[in-house]
Write an enzyme that holds these catalytic residues in place. Structure first.
Site, short mmCIF file in Angstrom:
data_model
loop_
_atom_site.label_atom_id
_atom_site.label_comp_id
_atom_site.label_asym_id
_atom_site.label_seq_id
_atom_site.Cartn_x
_atom_site.Cartn_y
_atom_site.Cartn_z
N GLU A 95 -27.27 18.66 5.23
CA GLU A 95 -27.49 20.11 5.33
C GLU A 95 -28.96 20.43 5.55
O GLU A 95 -29.48 21.46 5.11
CB GLU A 95 -26.96 20.83 4.08
N GLY A 96 -29.65 19.54 6.24
CA GLY A 96 -31.08 19.71 6.51
C GLY A 96 -31.91 18.92 5.50
O GLY A 96 -31.81 19.14 4.29
#
Length: 408
Positions: free
Chosen positions: A388-389
């Site tokens: 998610e980054g």
């Protein structure tokens, strides 16, 4: 709009206690076994389905909680139980939310039930976005979807990677490029129905942590799906692409910032997962420090241990507050003017890595063995600073938002 509060209401407390009981009684006793097996814990998912945790209804109730605390509360409790099993339980939600956010009423009614199955025959779904050469760099996505107007079908080719439930899912939701010139705004999402020819599982990854969660490549070789499998429909897509082309002509940077805002809103949920793992490791370390004796006294009597525990708890509480703030802002439509979503994910994920490492250290040699759960928790925590980054991407988002500059 609900006022921001740090106190759960009675209904939320009841749900929290119910989830905590399931995590303690069902998830935790199974955690070590499924971590060693590195397989999807189907029996645990089935138990979650029987009691109503593994269902769209449950997650929809938490998602639409006006305080914004339903999802982070649920994630914290489930991941307190075990990160790998919890991800197997909530992983289908990624695909379901994708359909809920972009699909028509008919698509929602048709496909989401097939994602979950029922308590006697549970199914899972997969959301496929990342690619071997396009993780954080979504503009480099290579999977292409081409419309065959004569047959009203989309033809999809490409390879997805790091897909939770990839290849074993009943339903796959795949993000593909339909207009390469528009970058991330030229993407669209497609439903790949069960049994569709051309979709296959590639490499299944043997991971450092979250090993009870199935992660694999998904290969799409001339996959053909009906036009009705384009989420939102062709008319809506054409309108969106036309607006994106106009905005791109007016100023491409505004397009990129709008896309980033979508990712911002989902990151607090990952932060809540990290808080759950960190809290679990802290509690094990605290109990151990109060009962483990060296030189005739519990090791918590030593400042070197006690101060570590104090710092661990402080960081966990601070992370939770950042997650709750961002979650409340997201559900109430408050703009993330300081990238508060990324802040919460960054701090919580780094806290999980640090706290689980400290827990291993407090347990000493025992913490390094699989006889104690902190070893597994430490391995699991590593993922939070990656998916998610990455933490580096979060810092980039925060810095760009604060400065208004295109920092590279």
């Amino acid at each position: 709009m609900a006022e921001f509060t740090m106190e759960l209401n009675d209904e939320q407390k009841e749900v929290r206690d119910w989830l905590h009981g399931f995590a303690a009684d069902v998830i935790r006793p199974a955690a070590a076994e499924w971590d060693e097996r590195e397989e999807t814990p189907w029996p645990v998912i089935q138990e979650a389905a029987k009691v109503g945790i593994y269902s769209l209804d449950f997650y929809a109730q938490q998602y639409f909680d006006p305080t914004g605390l339903g999802i982070p509360m649920a994630m914290e409790e489930l991941f307190w139980g075990d990160a790998g099993i919890a991800l197997s339980i909530v992983g289908t939600g990624l695909a379901a939310v994708g359909v809920l956010a972009n699909g028509t009423e008919e698509q929602i009614g048709t496909w989401i039930p097939q994602m979950y199955g029922d308590a006697s025959d549970v199914k899972v779904a997969a959301f496929c976005s990342s690619e071997p050469d396009a993780g954080s760099d979504v503009a480099s996505m290579r999977t292409r979807a081409v419309y065959d107007e004569a047959k009203d079908e989309w033809v999809i080719n490409g390879t997805k990677t790091w897909a939770t439930n990839g290849g074993i899912a009943n339903v796959h939701v795949v993000v593909a490029v339909v207009d390469a010139e528009l970058g991330s705004k030229g993407h669209a999402s497609f439903i790949i129905p069960p049994g569709t020819e051309g979709l296959s599982q590639g490499q299944k990854f043997k991971k450092h942590g979250i090993r009870a969660s199935h992660t694999a490549e998904v290969i799409l070789d001339n996959v053909r799906v009906p036009g009705s499998c384009l989420l939102g429909g062709k008319e809506k897509l054409d309108e969106r692409l036309a607006r994106a082309r106009e905005k791109a002509r007016q100023g491409g940077e505004r397009v990129k910032n709008a896309a980033m805002a979508t990712f911002e809103a989902s990151r607090p949920a990952v932060g809540a997962m990290a808080v759950g793992t960190a809290r679990a490791a802290y509690e094990v370390a605290l109990d151990y420090a109060k009962t483990r004796e060296q030189f005739g006294r519990p090791i918590i009597d030593n400042q070197g241990v006690a101060f570590q525990l104090a710092d661990m708890r402080t960081s966990i509480d601070a992370a939770r507050l950042l997650v709750w703030r961002a979650s409340w802002m997201a559900v109430n439509g408050k703009p993330f003017t300081a990238a508060e979503g990324s802040m919460s994910k960054l701090f919580a994920s780094e806290t999980a890595k640090k706290v689980t490492a400290q827990a291993v250290q407090i347990l000493g040699g025992n913490g390094y063995t699989r006889e104690y759960p902190v070893e597994r928790m430490h391995r699991d925590a590593a993922i939070y600073t990656i998916f998610e980054g990455t933490s580096e991407i979060q810092r980039l988002v925060i810095a760009r938002t604060l400065s208004g500059m295109t920092i590279r």
